[in-house]
Design a protein around this motif. Structure first.
Motif, PDB file in Angstrom:
ATOM      1  N   ARG A  98     -22.752 -23.262  37.571  1.00  0.00           N
ATOM      2  CA  ARG A  98     -21.308 -23.203  37.373  1.00  0.00           C
ATOM      3  C   ARG A  98     -20.895 -23.998  36.133  1.00  0.00           C
ATOM      4  O   ARG A  98     -20.014 -23.589  35.375  1.00  0.00           O
ATOM      5  N   GLY A  99     -21.562 -25.134  35.929  1.00  0.00           N
ATOM      6  CA  GLY A  99     -21.214 -25.998  34.804  1.00  0.00           C
ATOM      7  C   GLY A  99     -21.506 -25.361  33.459  1.00  0.00           C
ATOM      8  O   GLY A  99     -20.744 -25.565  32.496  1.00  0.00           O
ATOM      9  N   ILE A 100     -22.590 -24.580  33.370  1.00  0.00           N
ATOM     10  CA  ILE A 100     -22.907 -23.905  32.106  1.00  0.00           C
ATOM     11  C   ILE A 100     -21.807 -22.903  31.751  1.00  0.00           C
ATOM     12  O   ILE A 100     -21.397 -22.791  30.589  1.00  0.00           O
ATOM     13  N   GLU A 101     -21.306 -22.168  32.751  1.00  0.00           N
ATOM     14  CA  GLU A 101     -20.211 -21.219  32.488  1.00  0.00           C
ATOM     15  C   GLU A 101     -18.951 -21.959  32.055  1.00  0.00           C
ATOM     16  O   GLU A 101     -18.248 -21.530  31.131  1.00  0.00           O
ATOM     17  N   ASP A 102     -18.646 -23.077  32.737  1.00  0.00           N
ATOM     18  CA  ASP A 102     -17.481 -23.883  32.332  1.00  0.00           C
ATOM     19  C   ASP A 102     -17.649 -24.412  30.918  1.00  0.00           C
ATOM     20  O   ASP A 102     -16.684 -24.470  30.139  1.00  0.00           O
ATOM     21  N   LEU A 103     -18.866 -24.816  30.596  1.00  0.00           N
ATOM     22  CA  LEU A 103     -19.145 -25.361  29.266  1.00  0.00           C
ATOM     23  C   LEU A 103     -18.911 -24.311  28.188  1.00  0.00           C
ATOM     24  O   LEU A 103     -18.292 -24.588  27.149  1.00  0.00           O
ATOM     25  N   LEU A 135     -16.035 -24.520  25.205  1.00  0.00           N
ATOM     26  CA  LEU A 135     -16.418 -24.422  23.799  1.00  0.00           C
ATOM     27  C   LEU A 135     -15.686 -23.280  23.106  1.00  0.00           C
ATOM     28  O   LEU A 135     -15.377 -23.353  21.913  1.00  0.00           O
ATOM     29  N   ASN A 136     -15.423 -22.183  23.841  1.00  0.00           N
ATOM     30  CA  ASN A 136     -14.722 -21.050  23.245  1.00  0.00           C
ATOM     31  C   ASN A 136     -13.236 -21.348  23.059  1.00  0.00           C
ATOM     32  O   ASN A 136     -12.623 -20.960  22.064  1.00  0.00           O
ATOM     33  N   GLU A 137     -12.621 -22.026  24.049  1.00  0.00           N
ATOM     34  CA  GLU A 137     -11.181 -22.276  24.000  1.00  0.00           C
ATOM     35  C   GLU A 137     -10.831 -23.438  23.089  1.00  0.00           C
ATOM     36  O   GLU A 137      -9.941 -23.365  22.262  1.00  0.00           O
ATOM     37  N   SER A 138     -11.528 -24.570  23.276  1.00  0.00           N
ATOM     38  CA  SER A 138     -11.242 -25.756  22.465  1.00  0.00           C
ATOM     39  C   SER A 138     -12.452 -26.657  22.494  1.00  0.00           C
ATOM     40  O   SER A 138     -13.368 -26.465  23.276  1.00  0.00           O
ATOM     41  N   ASP A 149     -26.967 -27.461  16.482  1.00  0.00           N
ATOM     42  CA  ASP A 149     -27.072 -26.030  16.796  1.00  0.00           C
ATOM     43  C   ASP A 149     -26.734 -25.821  18.269  1.00  0.00           C
ATOM     44  O   ASP A 149     -27.610 -25.837  19.146  1.00  0.00           O
ATOM     45  N   LEU A 150     -25.448 -25.629  18.568  1.00  0.00           N
ATOM     46  CA  LEU A 150     -24.999 -25.500  19.960  1.00  0.00           C
ATOM     47  C   LEU A 150     -25.483 -24.201  20.591  1.00  0.00           C
ATOM     48  O   LEU A 150     -25.812 -24.162  21.784  1.00  0.00           O
ATOM     49  N   ASP A 151     -25.531 -23.101  19.818  1.00  0.00           N
ATOM     50  CA  ASP A 151     -25.933 -21.809  20.381  1.00  0.00           C
ATOM     51  C   ASP A 151     -27.374 -21.872  20.903  1.00  0.00           C
ATOM     52  O   ASP A 151     -27.673 -21.425  22.019  1.00  0.00           O
TER      53      ASP A 151
END
Length: 928
Positions: A32-37, A41-44, A97-99
């Protein structure tokens, strides 16, 4: 006390608790945390939100790591550790390199879920993909900026670093300066050794404190030192000044550009040194290993020795390096045994699959028959219906429908089943092919291991003359000094012996030879009167018997007066006063000369003994797991015979069963294996080849000191014919399991080890099996009659009265809390569990209950372990409460921080329940 069954039950409960409760909970947090992360990252890129998510996910990975360690799942623990390190790097802003990082995290979490699911279903783990992923994670982590492991738990980094530099580094420098400033000590050799030590200390300190400038300076000075050995004192002074200058810049200025080099070192760098240093740095860089670089094809081993070049060169290697290579070879053999076990499982699975695929052949024929039958029926039905309506549909039919077969869902299903059976049969053939390749690889691997082991043995061995020859000149000097005539005879000069044995035996040999010269060999005139030849002889000989080397020191002197030895031993209380000389065996009387403080000499001499007894000799020999025997005859001389096992990594062992336990005995010690049902046994003697031989049950002569440990006494099936103390003995065992070459691992001296326990071996299943040395069974046979009384005494000695102490367990892991609770309650303690530091502190504040001890984790939500320690030590009511820290953080910085805050002991996970109980007893006795 906890018996083996209780420990096994505790381990099983910890495993089930982790798989059923901890692992699903924390894996859900990670998923769940990976999806939240990703969403954050996408929003702000709110740093605070990211920091909280990283912290939560890192703690979840940390909990999986600790729980898997407790549940004995090393691969899961190792992978979770890497994932935790990635979250820690994200939290410390060390990732660019976050991706790629997110991709690795997703892969890692998926692999964790897969491994946990396989463990839950008790399936055989395929570690290939997990191992590759761990390698990739390791390489990625290495490429990140350096970390500061203590930042998360509030360690005062800057103040600690300054203190370390001002105190530890200054002390290191001061030691070198004292040597340089002393006229007596400032020799080139001393200065060189001191600067080498200083540079090692600086490099280690720089790595520990994350001071890269200090590491870089140390490495550079090391490289330039060889070019300045002619002026080493001046070079050392300049090196100290350079380190001091950079230290002061680091402590005083803000963000200084370090390192900064002095004019002296800049001149050195302007020469050839930079190119050399750059080349050395390039050569020392490790090769990058990624999963893509793993070889896909099976390696082919060339087992033939390559021809030696005409110009052979020698390389000096420290003996500890050779020992380490030997240990690694032994570890490889353990892995080979594990692979052999897997290969047997694959073979059994292949045979079972083969039988089942054979059953599929008639089923396939039946399906094909049914398929044809349905086709025929469909055609018949069509013909019947078609002719009845021919007139009605004649104008609509453009062609005869009988020209095509009609197919239904049944046909499709039958066709799919038939194809599936064919695919299974083909898969079974592929499986057989892989199995054959696996078997061939194991054969090649075993050949390589045998060759490697043999080569390492040859590297370790040196000729006996290296030891014996060193006594020739000292003996000649003794002849001149003491006016005796003694000749040293050496036999077996080229017998190859382990170098470690050679070095260890120098002191015992020297002691025995000087004793023989002083007390054994007569003066020349006395020898003439006795009709003895001059010069006298001291003979040193060596020979090999199986895996043992037999070393003999013999002299033709006057021998040992055994009656004099008896009187001295009786005076020292080594024999009861009512035991007469004739009632004691000759070997037992001679054995007393190895007792501490024993000497028949009227005064101490500098020639032999020099104040030390033969107990020193025996102690050195027993360090090598060897034995020593003495034979003497008045007027003819004395013989000391040493039997030392060669320190081999791989030896042939006979595995036997004693009740439910498996033990190993070196094959060379077993003369014959006897089927007991074929021989007559009466009065503890067995008739074998018309000879009466003493008969014992191995399970009955071995002492078992643990009160709850016993061996099921069944009817023994086999007998081992052994040679013990020069006498043949048959030792009964329940079964003979196998005979094979296995790795022999020595035991350390942490606890007292009985002499008959020569070490242990590890089977492919992971079972640790003790290795017994029959040469030491003699004492056990002598003590057999009084075994019952000894066991009662040992029971009384080992029985520990358990007070009902109250213990608080503070840990956020359910598995850890349950394991500790079960362990401690079984031995009589009262246990209170707390889920984190905050709950523990609230409990201490509100309860009227008395606690005698707390066992606390370091990393927990709410209050961490350090915070709990601070609160306890600041509390008037609880400041004297003993606290044991139990954590997975195993490094000196965390340990020192905990001890500084008042911890009474520091243990790491995964833990041994028995050690936890011992530590609890020790801490409560010392601090309560």
């Amino acid at each position: 006390m906890l018996d083996a069954n209780s420990l096994a039950a505790i381990a099983l409960e910890a495993r089930n608790c982790f798989l059923e409760e901890d692992a699903p909970e924390f894996l859900e947090i990670l998923t769940r945390g990976i999806e939240d992360l990703k969403q954050i990252l996408n929003e702000s890129k709110n740093n605070q939100n990211l920091h909280d998510v990283y912290k939560e996910l890192g703690r979840a990975a940390h909990s999986i790591k600790g729980g898997a360690g407790m549940a004995e799942m090393p691969l899961v623990s190792k992978l979770a550790h890497r994932i935790e390190d990635l979250f820690e790097a994200l939290q410390q802003d060390r990732v660019e390199d976050l991706d790629t990082t997110l991709g690795l995290l997703v892969l890692g979490i998926e692999e964790l879920e897969n491994l946990v699911e396989l463990e839950k279903n008790s399936c055989l783990l395929d570690t290939h993909s997990a191992d590759e992923l761990i390698i990739a994670l390791d390489e990625f982590l290495k490429g990140l900026n350096p970390s500061n492991e203590l930042a998360e738990i509030g360690f005062a980094d800057d103040s600690f670093i300054k203190t370390a530099l001002e105190s530890d580094l200054s002390d290191c420098i001061q030691r070198v300066q004292e040597i340089i400033e002393s006229e007596d000590l400032a020799t080139p050799k001393n200065v060189k050794n001191s600067i080498d030590t200083l540079l090692e200390e600086c490099e280690l300190l720089g790595q520990a404190l994350n001071c890269h400038w200090l590491v870089e300076i140390s490495q550079l000075i090391k490289q330039l030192k060889s070019a300045s050995e002619d002026d080493i004192i001046n070079f050392t002074k300049e090196a100290i000044a350079l380190i001091e200058k950079n230290k002061q810049l680091y402590l005083v200025e803000t963000n200084p550009q370090l390192p900064q080099y002095s004019d002296y070192f800049q001149k050195l760098l302007l020469g050839d040194a930079p190119e050399k240093i750059e080349q050395l740095i390039i050569e020392q860089q490790p090769a990058v290993v990624t999963p893509q670089k793993i070889a896909e094809n099976k390696p082919k081993f060339n087992l033939e020795k390559p021809p030696l070049p005409s110009n052979n060169r020698n390389l000096r290697i420290p003996i500890n390096k050779v020992n380490k290579m030997g240990d690694l070879t032994g570890q490889l053999l353990v892995f080979y045994e594990q692979l052999s076990l897997y290969e047997n499982q694959i073979k059994r699975g292949s045979l079972s699959l083969k039988k089942r695929t054979r059953l599929l052949s008639p089923l396939k024929e039946q399906l094909e028959y049914l398929y044809d039958q349905f086709s025929v029926r469909e055609k018949e039905n069509f013909n019947h219906n078609g002719h009845s309506s021919k007139a009605k549909n004649e104008e609509k039919i453009e062609f005869d429908t009988l020209e095509f077969d009609e197919y239904t869902q049944i046909h499709t299903t039958l066709q799919s089943l038939t194809e599936l059976i064919i695919q299974i049969q083909e898969l079974r053939e592929d499986f057989d092919l892989v199995n054959r390749e696996f078997q061939e690889t194991l054969i090649d691997m075993r050949k390589c291991l045998d060759t490697l082991d043999q080569e390492l043995r040859e590297v370790r061995l040196v000729p006996f003359i290296n030891l014996a020859g060193s006594f020739v000149k000292p003996l000649e000097k003794l002849n001149k000094d003491y006016h005796k005539s003694v000749q040293l005879i050496i036999e077996g000069e080229q017998v190859l012996i382990d170098q470690n044995i050679i070095e260890t035996l120098r002191t015992p040999f020297n002691h025995i030879i000087r004793n023989a010269f002083d007390h054994g060999i007569e003066m020349p005139d006395i020898r003439e009167k006795k009709g003895k030849s001059n010069p006298a002889q001291i003979k040193l000989s060596a020979k090999l018997e199986g895996n043992n080397v037999i070393l003999t020191i013999a002299d033709d002197g006057q021998g040992i007066d055994i009656k004099k030895v008896y009187e001295k031993a009786k005076m020292l209380g080594l024999f009861p006063q009512n035991k007469e000389f004739d009632q004691l065996p000759r070997e037992e009387i001679l054995g007393t000369i190895f007792s501490p403080g024993f000497s028949t000499a009227s005064q101490v001499s500098d020639l032999s003994g020099r104040g030390m007894g033969m107990d020193i000799v025996k102690a050195e020999i027993e360090k090598l797991r060897g034995t020593v025997e003495v034979k003497t005859e008045i007027g003819k001389g004395t013989i000391f015979q040493l039997k030392i096992p060669m320190a081999l990594n791989i030896i042939s062992l006979l595995l036997v069963k004693i009740g439910s336990h498996t033990v190993a005995i070196p094959s060379e010690n077993v003369l014959r294996v006897i089927r007991l049902s074929d021989h007559e046994i009466q009065d503890n003697q067995i008739l074998w080849e018309d000879e009466r031989i003493s008969f014992y049950n191995l399970a009955q002569i071995l002492p078992y000191n643990a009160p709850n440990l016993s061996v099921d006494m069944g009817q023994p099936y086999a007998g081992l014919l052994l040679q013990i103390g020069g006498e043949k003995v048959v030792m009964a065992v329940d079964a003979v399991v196998d005979e094979k070459p296995l790795v022999s691992k020595s035991l350390d001296d942490t606890v007292a080890i009985p002499p008959y326990l020569g070490g242990c071996t590890i089977l492919g299943s992971g079972t640790v099996v003790p290795i017994f040395v029959p040469d030491y069974f003699k004492s056990l046979l002598i003590q057999r009659e009084s075994k019952r009384q000894l066991k009662e005494i040992e029971k009384e000695t080992l029985t520990v009265k358990m007070d009902e102490l109250s213990i608080m367990i503070i840990d956020d892991s359910v598995a850890v809390r349950r394991t500790l609770n079960r362990t401690l309650t079984q031995v009589g303690y009262n246990v209170t569990q707390c889920r984190d530091g905050k709950e523990a502190w609230n409990t201490l504040q509100s309860t009227s209950e008395h606690f005698d001890l707390a066992i606390c984790d370091l990393e927990m939500p709410g209050f961490d372990g350090y915070k709990v320690l601070q609160l306890i030590r600041a509390s008037e009511a609880w400041k004297n409460l003993p606290v044991i820290i139990l954590t997975s953080r195993d490094n000196d910085l965390h340990r020192q921080k905990a001890m500084d805050l008042g911890a009474n002991a520091y243990l790491t996970k995964p833990f041994n329940p028995l050690k936890i109980i011992e530590k609890v007893k020790d801490v409560t006795l010392r601090f309560s």
